[in-house]
Scaffold this active site. Sequence first.
Site, short mmCIF file in Angstrom:
data_model
loop_
_atom_site.label_atom_id
_atom_site.label_comp_id
_atom_site.label_asym_id
_atom_site.label_seq_id
_atom_site.Cartn_x
_atom_site.Cartn_y
_atom_site.Cartn_z
N SER A 96 16.13 -42.44 29.09
CA SER A 96 17.55 -42.12 29.30
C SER A 96 18.39 -42.71 28.18
O SER A 96 18.44 -43.94 28.01
CB SER A 96 18.00 -42.68 30.65
OG SER A 96 19.41 -42.76 30.69
N GLY A 110 28.69 -38.81 33.94
CA GLY A 110 27.65 -39.83 33.96
C GLY A 110 27.61 -40.60 32.65
O GLY A 110 27.42 -41.83 32.64
N ARG A 143 26.62 -26.88 34.72
CA ARG A 143 25.50 -26.16 34.08
C ARG A 143 24.85 -25.16 35.03
O ARG A 143 24.27 -24.17 34.59
CB ARG A 143 24.48 -27.16 33.52
CG ARG A 143 25.10 -28.10 32.48
CD ARG A 143 24.09 -28.72 31.56
NE ARG A 143 24.66 -29.88 30.88
CZ ARG A 143 25.48 -29.83 29.83
NH1 ARG A 143 25.84 -28.67 29.32
NH2 ARG A 143 25.95 -30.93 29.27
N ARG A 191 25.38 -40.56 42.34
CA ARG A 191 24.33 -40.75 41.31
C ARG A 191 23.91 -42.21 41.18
O ARG A 191 24.69 -43.12 41.45
CB ARG A 191 24.81 -40.15 39.98
CG ARG A 191 25.00 -38.64 40.11
CD ARG A 191 25.52 -38.02 38.85
NE ARG A 191 24.55 -38.08 37.75
CZ ARG A 191 24.81 -37.67 36.53
NH1 ARG A 191 26.00 -37.18 36.23
NH2 ARG A 191 23.89 -37.74 35.60
N ASP A 219 19.15 -31.34 29.58
CA ASP A 219 20.34 -30.65 30.10
C ASP A 219 20.20 -29.13 30.07
O ASP A 219 21.07 -28.42 30.59
CB ASP A 219 21.58 -31.06 29.30
CG ASP A 219 22.00 -32.49 29.61
OD1 ASP A 219 21.63 -33.01 30.67
OD2 ASP A 219 22.71 -33.08 28.77
N LYS A 236 21.04 -35.45 38.33
CA LYS A 236 22.11 -35.05 37.41
C LYS A 236 23.36 -34.70 38.24
O LYS A 236 23.48 -35.14 39.37
CB LYS A 236 21.63 -33.87 36.56
CG LYS A 236 20.50 -34.25 35.60
CD LYS A 236 20.99 -35.23 34.54
CE LYS A 236 19.88 -35.65 33.60
NZ LYS A 236 20.34 -36.67 32.64
C1 S3P Z 1 23.54 -38.10 27.68
C2 S3P Z 1 22.25 -38.37 28.08
C3 S3P Z 1 21.55 -37.58 29.08
C4 S3P Z 1 22.20 -36.24 29.35
C5 S3P Z 1 23.70 -36.34 29.44
C6 S3P Z 1 24.28 -36.94 28.17
C7 S3P Z 1 24.18 -39.00 26.69
O1 S3P Z 1 21.47 -38.31 30.29
O2 S3P Z 1 21.70 -35.66 30.54
O3 S3P Z 1 24.29 -35.07 29.66
O4 S3P Z 1 25.21 -38.63 26.11
O5 S3P Z 1 23.65 -40.10 26.47
P1 S3P Z 1 20.27 -39.38 30.51
O6 S3P Z 1 20.25 -40.21 29.32
O7 S3P Z 1 20.61 -40.19 31.72
O8 S3P Z 1 19.05 -38.54 30.70
#
Ligand code: S3P
Length: 436
Positions: free
Chosen positions: A170, A98, A390, A126, A318, A345
């Site tokens: 986020s 993601g 996870r 997602r 996370d 997620k």
């Molecule tokens: C991350 C932000 C988080 C986290 C992901 C890593 C990042 O997601 O869950 O594992 O590196 O910016 P969100 O910002 O969508 O919550």
Amino acid sequence: MSGVTWLSHRATGPLGGEIVVPGDKSVSHRALMFGAIAEGVTHIRGFLEGEDTRATAAILGKLGVRFETPSPGERVVHGVGLHGLRGSTEALDCGNAGTGMRLLAGLLAGQAFDATLVGDESLSRRPMRRVTDPLAAMGASIDTDDGKLPLRIHGGARLRGMTYRPPVASAQIKSALLLAGLYADGATEVIEPHPTRDYTESMLKAFGWPIEFSPGRARLEGGHTLRAVDVDVPADFSSAAFFIVAACVVPGSAVRLVGVGLNPRRTGLLAALRLMGADITVERERTSGGETIGDLVVRHAPLHGVELPLDVVPDMIDEFPALFVATAVAEGTTTIRGAAELRVKESDRIASMAHGLQACGVSIEELSDGAIIHGGGIAGGSIDSHGDHRIAMSFAIAGLVASGPITIGDCANVATSFPGFMELANGAGFQLESQN
Ligand code: S3P
């Protein structure tokens, strides 16, 4: 269930030793991207050799960036400058990541060439409108399949900076907009409903881009230059989390997690576990590249249920799967709310943990934005990780204290964020085996 199956047995004794978990995923992705569009050569040490971060490196490679790997965990990135990326006719595959997907969407929105971003089955489910809508408001031209992958990004768009207030906290949304903002006319500002991890902001600053930021707010203007700097990646707190919880719950345990990144937007799990009675101390705290790092010394302690304060939720997003295991072991009831983001997620983590714990005899009620977990112990059982790294690692911890073995299906994706987990875990006292 498909793919790799694990069997986690009850610990035969306390967990112990010094544990060095792999490099931070968030920092590794960003170091690759900023190194790629910087002037000069960026040397990354402590790089996460996971499938997610390697997918980002492979994509940047297709866009004309040259990398060297002097040794595992090291990358030398030959930056091509802000406007030096070139298009690729191939689809760019982010795999399970993601972070790779959302940040690259922002980076590619401002390029002169077209690009298509794709991902695996989980990533294809997602939500992407959270980044494509605000990027479109900046002038980007991106087609989605009803808000899902593939993202078809049309090059040559003229981006305009804007002030954006994301509806959810986020770091991925914020970072996508800031990356697009590098290529935009005028100022791009992001004001968050709750502060999120600020690696994008601090790394942009380290690479010499003028940026103003404070918790929950970031602002930059387009038209500057990034200059290569070396990046030392700390050990990933989110990977350390599995060992933190494991040491909390296995009687007699005492482990030291070495050189872990302690960015305050990441360490909510420590606050949550301490509220539950955990014994965790930070030693050898120091600063490296603007980030606080330290050793975490975790000793077993009896845990009790809590009503989780809402304000720690975004700082441990996370770590919830691991926390669910701690709450199932704890004495009494734990209530988690305000965590609806868990549903989007790598899997729906509220459902994955609730179903898995129920299969192991735990009484747990699913809420739309969390769960009520009645602690007191875990039985053996068979669970599906839904291809979510996870979830798989959390049930490996559950197996350490369960009254019977736990069979965990679909574990191959652990390699996305934590290559070598099984070996490291068994070295610390886990009784984990692969059934394939
Ligand atoms: C991350 C932000 C988080 C986290 C992901 C890593 C990042 O997601 O869950 O594992 O590196 O910016 P969100 O910002 O969508 O919550």
